[in-house]
Design a protein around this motif. Structure first.
Motif, PDB file in Angstrom:
ATOM      1  N   ASP A 150       0.836  -1.214   0.000  1.00 53.14           N
ATOM      2  CA  ASP A 150       0.000   0.000   0.000  1.00 53.14           C
ATOM      3  C   ASP A 150       0.867   1.260   0.000  1.00 53.14           C
ATOM      4  O   ASP A 150       0.467   2.301  -0.520  1.00 53.14           O
ATOM      5  CB  ASP A 150      -1.021   0.003   1.154  1.00 53.14           C
ATOM      6  CG  ASP A 150      -0.416  -0.268   2.530  1.00 53.14           C
ATOM      7  OD1 ASP A 150       0.789  -0.606   2.628  1.00 53.14           O
ATOM      8  OD2 ASP A 150      -1.163  -0.154   3.517  1.00 53.14           O
ATOM      9  N   GLY A 151       2.086   1.152   0.545  1.00 49.80           N
ATOM     10  CA  GLY A 151       3.025   2.274   0.404  1.00 49.80           C
ATOM     11  C   GLY A 151       3.489   2.375  -1.037  1.00 49.80           C
ATOM     12  O   GLY A 151       3.562   3.463  -1.619  1.00 49.80           O
ATOM     13  N   GLU A 152       3.759   1.237  -1.632  1.00 46.10           N
ATOM     14  CA  GLU A 152       4.167   1.205  -3.043  1.00 46.10           C
ATOM     15  C   GLU A 152       3.111   1.857  -3.936  1.00 46.10           C
ATOM     16  O   GLU A 152       3.452   2.438  -4.984  1.00 46.10           O
ATOM     17  CB  GLU A 152       4.395  -0.256  -3.470  1.00 46.10           C
ATOM     18  CG  GLU A 152       4.801  -0.382  -4.924  1.00 46.10           C
ATOM     19  CD  GLU A 152       5.054  -1.818  -5.356  1.00 46.10           C
ATOM     20  OE1 GLU A 152       4.753  -2.759  -4.599  1.00 46.10           O
ATOM     21  OE2 GLU A 152       5.558  -1.989  -6.482  1.00 46.10           O
ATOM     22  N   ASP A 154       1.769   4.445  -3.662  1.00 46.55           N
ATOM     23  CA  ASP A 154       2.021   5.887  -3.814  1.00 46.55           C
ATOM     24  C   ASP A 154       2.749   6.189  -5.129  1.00 46.55           C
ATOM     25  O   ASP A 154       2.817   7.344  -5.561  1.00 46.55           O
ATOM     26  CB  ASP A 154       2.885   6.416  -2.661  1.00 46.55           C
ATOM     27  CG  ASP A 154       2.081   6.624  -1.380  1.00 46.55           C
ATOM     28  OD1 ASP A 154       0.834   6.660  -1.443  1.00 46.55           O
ATOM     29  OD2 ASP A 154       2.714   6.745  -0.302  1.00 46.55           O
ATOM     30  N   GLU A 155       3.328   5.139  -5.733  1.00 41.16           N
ATOM     31  CA  GLU A 155       4.092   5.338  -6.972  1.00 41.16           C
ATOM     32  C   GLU A 155       3.151   5.591  -8.155  1.00 41.16           C
ATOM     33  O   GLU A 155       2.223   4.810  -8.398  1.00 41.16           O
ATOM     34  CB  GLU A 155       4.931   4.089  -7.285  1.00 41.16           C
ATOM     35  CG  GLU A 155       6.025   3.792  -6.294  1.00 41.16           C
ATOM     36  CD  GLU A 155       7.237   4.709  -6.455  1.00 41.16           C
ATOM     37  OE1 GLU A 155       7.332   5.401  -7.488  1.00 41.16           O
ATOM     38  OE2 GLU A 155       8.070   4.729  -5.536  1.00 41.16           O
ATOM     39  N   GLN A 183       4.265   1.787   5.779  1.00 41.44           N
ATOM     40  CA  GLN A 183       5.330   1.716   4.787  1.00 41.44           C
ATOM     41  C   GLN A 183       6.671   1.883   5.492  1.00 41.44           C
ATOM     42  O   GLN A 183       6.792   1.497   6.656  1.00 41.44           O
ATOM     43  CB  GLN A 183       5.103   2.686   3.634  1.00 41.44           C
ATOM     44  CG  GLN A 183       4.875   4.128   3.998  1.00 41.44           C
ATOM     45  CD  GLN A 183       4.860   4.973   2.724  1.00 41.44           C
ATOM     46  OE1 GLN A 183       5.904   5.272   2.177  1.00 41.44           O
ATOM     47  NE2 GLN A 183       3.666   5.343   2.256  1.00 41.44           N
ATOM     48  N   VAL A 188       0.939   4.657   6.230  1.00 47.29           N
ATOM     49  CA  VAL A 188       0.684   5.154   4.870  1.00 47.29           C
ATOM     50  C   VAL A 188      -0.189   6.411   4.950  1.00 47.29           C
ATOM     51  O   VAL A 188       0.044   7.394   4.226  1.00 47.29           O
ATOM     52  CB  VAL A 188       0.011   4.057   4.007  1.00 47.29           C
ATOM     53  CG1 VAL A 188      -0.381   4.594   2.639  1.00 47.29           C
ATOM     54  CG2 VAL A 188       0.937   2.850   3.872  1.00 47.29           C
ATOM     55  N   MET A 192       1.706   9.383   2.838  1.00 47.76           N
ATOM     56  CA  MET A 192       0.930   9.838   1.670  1.00 47.76           C
ATOM     57  C   MET A 192      -0.231   8.870   1.492  1.00 47.76           C
ATOM     58  O   MET A 192      -0.093   7.813   0.882  1.00 47.76           O
ATOM     59  CB  MET A 192       1.792   9.909   0.401  1.00 47.76           C
ATOM     60  CG  MET A 192       1.116  10.691  -0.714  1.00 47.76           C
ATOM     61  SD  MET A 192       2.286  11.312  -1.949  1.00 47.76           S
ATOM     62  CE  MET A 192       2.237  10.025  -3.148  1.00 47.76           C
ATOM     63  N   GLY A 193      -1.363   9.235   2.057  1.00 45.32           N
ATOM     64  CA  GLY A 193      -2.506   8.328   2.144  1.00 45.32           C
ATOM     65  C   GLY A 193      -3.285   8.227   0.839  1.00 45.32           C
ATOM     66  O   GLY A 193      -3.110   9.032  -0.072  1.00 45.32           O
ATOM     67  N   HIS A 194      -4.149   7.203   0.801  1.00 46.51           N
ATOM     68  CA  HIS A 194      -5.008   6.987  -0.368  1.00 46.51           C
ATOM     69  C   HIS A 194      -6.413   7.436   0.046  1.00 46.51           C
ATOM     70  O   HIS A 194      -7.144   6.674   0.700  1.00 46.51           O
ATOM     71  CB  HIS A 194      -4.991   5.520  -0.772  1.00 46.51           C
ATOM     72  CG  HIS A 194      -3.597   4.977  -0.955  1.00 46.51           C
ATOM     73  ND1 HIS A 194      -2.781   5.372  -1.989  1.00 46.51           N
ATOM     74  CD2 HIS A 194      -2.869   4.092  -0.219  1.00 46.51           C
ATOM     75  CE1 HIS A 194      -1.617   4.742  -1.901  1.00 46.51           C
ATOM     76  NE2 HIS A 194      -1.642   3.977  -0.827  1.00 46.51           N
ATOM     77  N   LYS A 201     -10.024   3.105  -5.296  1.00 49.93           N
ATOM     78  CA  LYS A 201      -9.128   3.610  -6.337  1.00 49.93           C
ATOM     79  C   LYS A 201      -9.037   2.617  -7.502  1.00 49.93           C
ATOM     80  O   LYS A 201      -9.140   3.009  -8.676  1.00 49.93           O
ATOM     81  CB  LYS A 201      -7.753   3.868  -5.723  1.00 49.93           C
ATOM     82  CG  LYS A 201      -6.884   4.773  -6.562  1.00 49.93           C
ATOM     83  CD  LYS A 201      -5.822   5.405  -5.686  1.00 49.93           C
ATOM     84  CE  LYS A 201      -4.844   6.185  -6.538  1.00 49.93           C
ATOM     85  NZ  LYS A 201      -3.848   6.885  -5.752  1.00 49.93           N
TER      86      LYS A 201
END
Ligand SMILES: Cc1ncc(C[n+]2csc(CCOP(=O)(O)OP(=O)(O)O)c2C)c(N)n1
Length: 284
Positions: A150-152, A154-155, A183, A188, A192-194, A201
Motif C-alpha cells: 500500500d506504500g508502493e 504511492d508510486e 510503509q 501510509v 501519503m494516504g489513499h 481507487k
C-alpha cells in the motif's frame, strides 16, 4: 480433497512459509521481516492452491506467473519457492551474502522460480501488465499474479500500469494489494494516504475489486482468488487488509519495516512460531 482439508493444508503451509522466512532472514541477522511475514498467507494460497507451475521446468511457457512487486519482501518468496521444490530451502540461508543466489530483493537472473526482477517500487506492476499482455497476445491461458504494497501504491507507475491493464481488458491479471497500513517510515495515511482507499481507487480505474478485511485468513484469500478467476473483461485487484510482521514477535506489534533483532528476540520468535504451528495442527 474437501475444501476444509485444503484450507487446513494451506494454514500449515503458511506457517511453514513464516518459519522459513524467519530462518532465511535470521541467516543474515536483519532484514525486511515486516513486509515479508504479512504476506505468508497470500503466498501459501497462491502457490499452494492456484499457481500452474513446474519446479523442474521453471520457465515453462504455459505457467502462471507471480511477481513480487514489493521486492523487498524477497525472503517470503524464497521460502515459498524452496518449499514448493524449486531448490532446497536451506540454500536461501545465504540471504544477501556475497555470491548468493538470494539477494534481499527478488531477481529473476539469480533465483530459480522468480519470474521477474523487482525492488524499485512500482516497477513490478508494469512488468506484470507486460507479462499478462504477452500471454494474451500469444493466446495463453496463464494467470499473472502481482503483489504490491500500500506504500508502493504511492508510486505513479502503479496507476499508469493499472489504467493500461483495464484498457486492454487483462482479465488474467490479479493484483494482490498488501494493505497493511504501513510503509518504510510510518503509517501510509501519514506519509501519503489513499484518500478513498485502494479498493475505491482500483474500482475507479476500471478493475474488478475484492476487499478482504482479514487478509491473513487463507480461506478468505482462497475464495477471493476463486472469484477473480471467474471475472472476464477486466483485471482484478484483491485488497488484503493484513498485519505487517504477522507472526514475528519482535515486529508484529510495532509494524517495523526492517528489523535487526537480538539473539533473545530471535529465540522468542522461533519459539512462538513453533507454538503457532502446533496450535494450527491441533485445530484441524
Ligand atoms: C522507487 C522506490 N522508492 C523507494 C524505495 C525504498 N523502499 C523500500 S520498501 C519501501 C516502503 C514500501 O512500503 P509498502 O509498499 O507498504 O511495503 P510493506 O510495508 O508492505 O513492506 C520503500 C519506500 C524503493 N525500493 N523503490
Amino acid at each position: 480433497m474437501q475444501k476444509a482439508e485444503k484450507m487446513q493444508e494451506l494454514r500449515v503451509f503458511a506457517q511453514e512459509i513464516r518459519m522459513e522466512t524467519l530462518k532465511i532472514i535470521h541467516s543474515l541477522g536483519k532484514g525486511h521481516v515486516g513486509g515479508a511475514m504479512g504476506m505468508a498467507d497470500a503466498m501459501a494460497v497462491v502457490y499452494g492452491a492456484y499457481m500452474k507451475i513446474d519446479p523442474k521446468n521453471p520457465r515453462w511457457e504455459d505457467r502462471d506467473w507471480f511477481i513480487l512487486s514489493k521486492g523487498h519482501a524477497g525472503p517470503v518468496a524464497y521460502a515459498t519457492l524452496g518449499l514448493m521444490g524449486f531448490y532446497p530451502v536451506e540454500e536461501a540461508y545465504t540471504l544477501n551474502r556475497p555470491g548468493t543466489n538470494f539477494p534481499s530483493h527478488t531477481d529473476r537472473t539469480k533465483t530459480i522460480g522468480v519470474d521477474l526482477t523487482t525492488g524499485s517500487l512500482g516497477q513490478g506492476m508494469s512488468e506484470a501488465v507486460g507479462a499478462a499482455l504477452g500471454n494474451k497476445v500469444d493466446g495463453r491461458d496463464s494467470h499473472v499474479f502481482v503483489a504490491i504494497g500500500d506504500g508502493e501504491a504511492d508510486e505513479g507507475q502503479i496507476w499508469e500500469a493499472a489504467e493500461f491493464a483495464a484498457h486492454y481488458k487483462l482479465d488474467h491479471l490479479i493484483c494482490l494489494v498488501d494493505n497493511n497500513g504501513r510503509q518504510l517510515d510510518g503509517a501510509v495515511a501519514d506519509v501519503m494516504g489513499h484518500a478513498k482507499g485502494l479498493a475505491a481507487k482500483f474500482d475507479a480505474f476500471g478493475w474488478h475489486v475484492i476487499h478482504v478485511t482479514d487478509g491473513n485468513d487463507v480461506e478468505k484469500i482462497y475464495d477471493a482468488i476463486a472469484e477473480a478467476y471467474t471475472v472476464t473483461g477486466k483485471p482484478t485487484a484483491i485488497v488484503l487488509d493484513t498485519v505487517k510482521g504477522k507472526g514475528a514477535t519482535f515486529a508484529e506489534s510495532s509494524g517495523a519495516h526492517s528489523s535487526e533483532p537480538t539473539a533473545e528476540q530471535w529465540d522468542e520468535a522461533f519459539a512462538y512460531a513453533e507454538k503457532q504451528m502446533a496450535e494450527i495442527k491441533a485445530a484441524k
